[in-house]
Design a protein around this motif. Sequence first.
Motif, mmCIF file in Angstrom:
data_model
loop_
_atom_site.group_PDB
_atom_site.id
_atom_site.type_symbol
_atom_site.label_atom_id
_atom_site.label_comp_id
_atom_site.label_asym_id
_atom_site.label_seq_id
_atom_site.Cartn_x
_atom_site.Cartn_y
_atom_site.Cartn_z
ATOM 1 N N ASP A 157 -16.192 -4.283 -4.159
ATOM 2 C CA ASP A 157 -17.169 -3.935 -3.136
ATOM 3 C C ASP A 157 -17.049 -2.482 -2.662
ATOM 4 O O ASP A 157 -17.539 -2.120 -1.603
ATOM 5 N N GLY A 158 -16.398 -1.632 -3.483
ATOM 6 C CA GLY A 158 -16.474 -0.196 -3.261
ATOM 7 C C GLY A 158 -15.389 0.458 -2.441
ATOM 8 O O GLY A 158 -15.494 1.646 -2.119
ATOM 9 N N TRP A 159 -14.323 -0.252 -2.100
ATOM 10 C CA TRP A 159 -13.219 0.346 -1.361
ATOM 11 C C TRP A 159 -12.213 0.960 -2.337
ATOM 12 O O TRP A 159 -11.822 0.320 -3.321
ATOM 13 N N ARG A 160 -11.789 2.180 -2.049
ATOM 14 C CA ARG A 160 -10.734 2.834 -2.819
ATOM 15 C C ARG A 160 -9.423 2.618 -2.077
ATOM 16 O O ARG A 160 -9.216 3.151 -0.975
ATOM 17 N N LEU A 161 -8.527 1.822 -2.650
ATOM 18 C CA LEU A 161 -7.274 1.455 -1.992
ATOM 19 C C LEU A 161 -6.106 2.219 -2.592
ATOM 20 O O LEU A 161 -6.011 2.361 -3.812
ATOM 21 N N THR A 162 -5.225 2.682 -1.728
ATOM 22 C CA THR A 162 -3.959 3.255 -2.168
ATOM 23 C C THR A 162 -2.837 2.592 -1.377
ATOM 24 O O THR A 162 -2.819 2.669 -0.141
ATOM 25 N N PHE A 163 -1.953 1.921 -2.076
ATOM 26 C CA PHE A 163 -0.790 1.290 -1.452
ATOM 27 C C PHE A 163 0.313 2.354 -1.418
ATOM 28 O O PHE A 163 1.002 2.597 -2.401
ATOM 29 N N VAL A 164 0.431 3.020 -0.264
ATOM 30 C CA VAL A 164 1.217 4.244 -0.153
ATOM 31 C C VAL A 164 2.714 3.976 -0.120
ATOM 32 O O VAL A 164 3.504 4.674 -0.753
ATOM 33 N N SER A 165 3.137 2.956 0.635
ATOM 34 C CA SER A 165 4.563 2.666 0.745
ATOM 35 C C SER A 165 4.776 1.162 0.858
ATOM 36 O O SER A 165 3.826 0.394 1.042
ATOM 37 N N TRP A 166 6.055 0.765 0.778
ATOM 38 C CA TRP A 166 6.412 -0.642 0.622
ATOM 39 C C TRP A 166 7.519 -1.031 1.577
ATOM 40 O O TRP A 166 8.339 -0.201 1.979
ATOM 41 N N GLN A 167 7.551 -2.331 1.923
ATOM 42 C CA GLN A 167 8.620 -2.843 2.773
ATOM 43 C C GLN A 167 9.968 -2.757 2.046
ATOM 44 O O GLN A 167 10.967 -2.378 2.633
ATOM 45 N N ASP A 168 9.982 -3.108 0.765
ATOM 46 C CA ASP A 168 11.204 -3.081 -0.038
ATOM 47 C C ASP A 168 10.804 -2.872 -1.492
ATOM 48 O O ASP A 168 10.366 -3.811 -2.165
ATOM 49 N N GLU A 169 10.941 -1.635 -1.982
ATOM 50 C CA GLU A 169 10.501 -1.322 -3.342
ATOM 51 C C GLU A 169 11.323 -2.042 -4.407
ATOM 52 O O GLU A 169 10.894 -2.148 -5.557
ATOM 53 N N THR A 170 12.502 -2.529 -4.059
ATOM 54 C CA THR A 170 13.353 -3.187 -5.046
ATOM 55 C C THR A 170 13.014 -4.664 -5.230
ATOM 56 O O THR A 170 13.557 -5.316 -6.111
ATOM 57 N N ALA A 171 12.117 -5.200 -4.391
ATOM 58 C CA ALA A 171 11.746 -6.610 -4.503
ATOM 59 C C ALA A 171 10.956 -6.850 -5.789
ATOM 60 O O ALA A 171 10.322 -5.945 -6.328
ATOM 61 N N ALA A 172 10.993 -8.089 -6.290
ATOM 62 C CA ALA A 172 10.249 -8.431 -7.504
ATOM 63 C C ALA A 172 8.756 -8.176 -7.330
ATOM 64 O O ALA A 172 8.087 -7.700 -8.242
ATOM 65 N N GLN A 173 8.223 -8.504 -6.161
ATOM 66 C CA GLN A 173 6.838 -8.197 -5.813
ATOM 67 C C GLN A 173 6.844 -7.599 -4.412
ATOM 68 O O GLN A 173 6.786 -8.323 -3.421
#
Length: 202
Positions: A157-173
């Motif tokens: 629906d036209g949104w450009r998303l950027t997931f800039v940072s993470w709670q825990d980058e070492t997690a499996a997801q």
Amino acid sequence: MNKSRYTKIFAATVTGLLLAACATTAPTSMSPAPVAAYRDIIDLAGRLSVNYQKDGKPETLSGKFNWSQKGERIDVALASPLGQTLAKISVTADAATLTQADQAPRVAKDIDSLTAQALGWSLPVSGLRDWLQGYATAPGGKRFTASPASNTVTTADGWRLTFVSWQDETAAQPAPKRIDAERAATATSEPMALRIVIDAQG
């Protein structure tokens, strides 16, 4: 050639072919890491910044939010930076309700248009159901799962998303920490940008 010698030659040939096959067969690839399942019940708290157009003029709003999701029902509370409640939103499968201080509740089928009318900007609740957990629907209905290595997508629906940072980058997801969302102007909507920071989740 006697039968015994023929048998030995045949056995040696078969053994050689089997050894060659073993040497040239590619090793079995490892199975991908399991992806965390989408959760129907979540509680989040964070900060929200909105840049939008109102009457042709740029506007900026920032504050806090609480997001509670249980199955089809979503409850959102929007507050000022100092914690004063600005609006409460409830969304079910049948209707959306928006309540502001000293005003009668407004009810509609579509939460996006309801928030646009009441607040001057549309809160994309249907998209946020996915975005806050690191998912999105890409063009063609393809399911997108965000990760530190693949953190940008344009939604159906036209949104450009950027997931800039993470709670825990070492997690499996990893769970998202900060999400930037931008939507260009269309025939029916003004340009808009959101910055979402998730401070607590449960």
